[in-house]
Design an enzyme around this catalytic site. Sequence first.
Site, PDB file in Angstrom:
ATOM      1  N   ARG A 264       0.792  -1.265   0.018  1.00 31.87           N
ATOM      2  CA  ARG A 264       0.190   0.169  -0.130  1.00 31.87           C
ATOM      3  C   ARG A 264       0.859   1.182   0.109  1.00 31.87           C
ATOM      4  O   ARG A 264       0.687   2.357  -0.721  1.00 31.87           O
ATOM      5  CB  ARG A 264      -0.820   0.006   1.249  1.00 31.87           C
ATOM      6  CG  ARG A 264      -1.591   1.258   1.345  1.00 31.87           C
ATOM      7  CD  ARG A 264      -2.816   1.436   2.186  1.00 31.87           C
ATOM      8  NE  ARG A 264      -2.784   0.615   3.275  1.00 31.87           N
ATOM      9  CZ  ARG A 264      -2.191   0.705   4.633  1.00 31.87           C
ATOM     10  NH1 ARG A 264      -1.442   1.825   4.714  1.00 31.87           N
ATOM     11  NH2 ARG A 264      -2.076  -0.228   5.368  1.00 31.87           N
TER      12      ARG A 264
ATOM     13  N   TYR B  11     -15.265  17.893 -13.806  1.00 31.41           N
ATOM     14  CA  TYR B  11     -15.705  16.646 -13.841  1.00 31.41           C
ATOM     15  C   TYR B  11     -16.846  16.323 -12.789  1.00 31.41           C
ATOM     16  O   TYR B  11     -16.700  16.780 -11.751  1.00 31.41           O
ATOM     17  CB  TYR B  11     -14.537  15.816 -13.801  1.00 31.41           C
ATOM     18  CG  TYR B  11     -14.816  14.407 -13.778  1.00 31.41           C
ATOM     19  CD1 TYR B  11     -15.250  13.678 -15.078  1.00 31.41           C
ATOM     20  CD2 TYR B  11     -14.802  13.387 -12.788  1.00 31.41           C
ATOM     21  CE1 TYR B  11     -15.540  12.369 -14.894  1.00 31.41           C
ATOM     22  CE2 TYR B  11     -15.093  11.987 -12.729  1.00 31.41           C
ATOM     23  CZ  TYR B  11     -15.370  11.612 -13.837  1.00 31.41           C
ATOM     24  OH  TYR B  11     -15.926  10.094 -13.891  1.00 31.41           O
TER      25      TYR B  11
ATOM     26  N   ASP C 294      -6.432  19.833 -13.310  1.00 31.29           N
ATOM     27  CA  ASP C 294      -6.746  18.617 -13.684  1.00 31.29           C
ATOM     28  C   ASP C 294      -6.505  18.520 -15.294  1.00 31.29           C
ATOM     29  O   ASP C 294      -7.008  18.993 -16.055  1.00 31.29           O
ATOM     30  CB  ASP C 294      -8.208  18.210 -13.655  1.00 31.29           C
ATOM     31  CG  ASP C 294      -8.597  16.656 -14.067  1.00 31.29           C
ATOM     32  OD1 ASP C 294      -7.743  16.276 -14.676  1.00 31.29           O
ATOM     33  OD2 ASP C 294      -9.247  16.294 -13.385  1.00 31.29           O
TER      34      ASP C 294
ATOM     35  N   LYS D  90      -7.728   7.653 -18.875  1.00 29.93           N
ATOM     36  CA  LYS D  90      -8.033   8.210 -20.067  1.00 29.93           C
ATOM     37  C   LYS D  90      -6.821   8.012 -20.970  1.00 29.93           C
ATOM     38  O   LYS D  90      -6.242   7.181 -21.225  1.00 29.93           O
ATOM     39  CB  LYS D  90      -8.379   9.580 -19.972  1.00 29.93           C
ATOM     40  CG  LYS D  90      -9.463   9.697 -18.589  1.00 29.93           C
ATOM     41  CD  LYS D  90     -11.146   8.904 -18.969  1.00 29.93           C
ATOM     42  CE  LYS D  90     -11.800   8.939 -17.930  1.00 29.93           C
ATOM     43  NZ  LYS D  90     -11.966  10.112 -16.937  1.00 29.93           N
TER      44      LYS D  90
HETATM   45  C1  LIG Z   1     -12.589  10.504 -15.676  1.00 28.91           C
HETATM   46  C2  LIG Z   1     -12.241  11.726 -15.002  1.00 28.91           C
HETATM   47  C3  LIG Z   1     -11.903  12.120 -13.527  1.00 28.91           C
HETATM   48  C4  LIG Z   1     -11.871  10.770 -12.613  1.00 28.91           C
HETATM   49  O1  LIG Z   1     -11.094   9.719 -12.783  1.00 28.91           O
HETATM   50  P1  LIG Z   1     -11.499   8.212 -12.634  1.00 28.91           P
HETATM   51  O2  LIG Z   1     -10.173   7.627 -13.013  1.00 28.91           O
HETATM   52  O3  LIG Z   1     -12.783   7.864 -13.563  1.00 28.91           O
HETATM   53  O4  LIG Z   1     -11.553   8.252 -11.150  1.00 28.91           O
HETATM   54  C5  LIG Z   1     -11.432  13.122 -13.267  1.00 28.91           C
HETATM   55  N1  LIG Z   1     -11.237  14.325 -14.154  1.00 28.91           N
HETATM   56  C6  LIG Z   1     -11.423  13.878 -15.330  1.00 28.91           C
HETATM   57  C7  LIG Z   1     -11.423  15.323 -16.252  1.00 28.91           C
HETATM   58  C8  LIG Z   1     -11.985  13.160 -15.921  1.00 28.91           C
HETATM   59  O5  LIG Z   1     -12.161  12.785 -17.207  1.00 28.91           O
END
Ligand SMILES: *Cc1c(COP(=O)(O)O)cnc(C)c1O
Length: 386
Positions: A50, A102, A174, A199
């Site tokens: 962890r 998001y 982000d 992504k």
């Molecule tokens: C998908 C996404 C998240 C969240 O990420 P997860 O891996 O689904 O927990 C946060 N910010 C953006 C811009 C996203 O597209």
Amino acid sequence: MKDTAGFGTRAIHAGQSPDPTTGAIMTPVYMTSTYVQEAPGVIKGYDYSRTCNPTRTALEQNLAALEGGAHGLCFSSGMAAINTVLALLKSGDHVVAGNDLYGGTYRLCQTFYAKFGVSFSFVDMSDLDAVAGALRPETKLVMTESPSNPLLRLTDLRAVAAMCKERGILAMCDNTFATPYLQTPLAYGCDIVIHSVTKYLGGHSDVVGGALIVNDDDLRQRLAHFQNTIGGTPGPMDCFLVLRGTKTLHVRMERHAASALRIAEALEAHPRVSRVYYPGLSSHPQHDLAKRQMRNGGGMVSFELDASVEDAMRVCSNFNVFALAESLGGVESLVDHPVSMTHGAIPREERIKAGFQDGLIRLSVGIEDVEDLLEDVDRAIASLDG
Ligand SMILES: *Cc1c(COP(=O)(O)O)cnc(C)c1O
């Protein structure tokens, strides 16, 4: 590898070296929860998975190198990464965040941290006066996404980071939509970069994960404390998959962006399309900022049909190559109707106010042959007439 190596070289090599015992060129997947100690408390670098795992270390170093940061921290999801940043706050603190965050991030703020006395102001991050006006003496964090989702609005990262620095506020970006290939927010003065590696970084729709990248040693310590304390850490196989993804990030992003631009141009010329949102188009209201801040326009395109919810849903169901699905950033093209899918939780009045109508459609442009994608978009929109 030199620190000055180009992006592609860093993507393929940073954080990784042949396995010293076998020469294996790929980072081993260290499927172990614990590590033998030489004497009680005397460890060789790892004690429990962890806290850390060698496959994760390789990924953390790789992502730090791509973002031009000193430290990477990896998580089991993008949300676990964002949660760890918010864990730095305490009751009474205030956060300024984008009003088109998001959805999951918005939910984490509103249904979780608000309960513990953290307050939030959601503002249009493309409006610097609005951002400045929302800052209070108790503001500790500014959270932005650039480009944002689904309207692909940009934040002037240099300006927002400077505003934060002046007041001792942490600036977090982000960078999921842009990826470090398009822009590196730390270079513009941001303190924390967060990714949903689910992504583009993973890139193959086969893993969920998250990451934080920072420069400051003390900030890294505080985040690592909560990473280990909260425990939203990734397994080694997930880290391996993301490492495999980042090796081709630069090649994929070039193709995603080239095809997205072709599709955005075609949509702009289409008589049934009333508006196209793509930072790489000169019609984008922040195109100049995009040129300054981003290497290219990226792989996400949104457009509006002058259509009802039902008509837009029918169009979305009539794609053959684009798959109807949430998420984004994989090699395969996806189509999303935000109103009934990713952004369904936002009340209609609020989303109309935020600027997106019933006929909005979001594309994650994959790396299939662009002619097939263009034909698919045309065929799907033609279903409006039939
Ligand atoms: C998908 C996404 C998240 C969240 O990420 P997860 O891996 O689904 O927990 C946060 N910010 C953006 C811009 C996203 O597209």
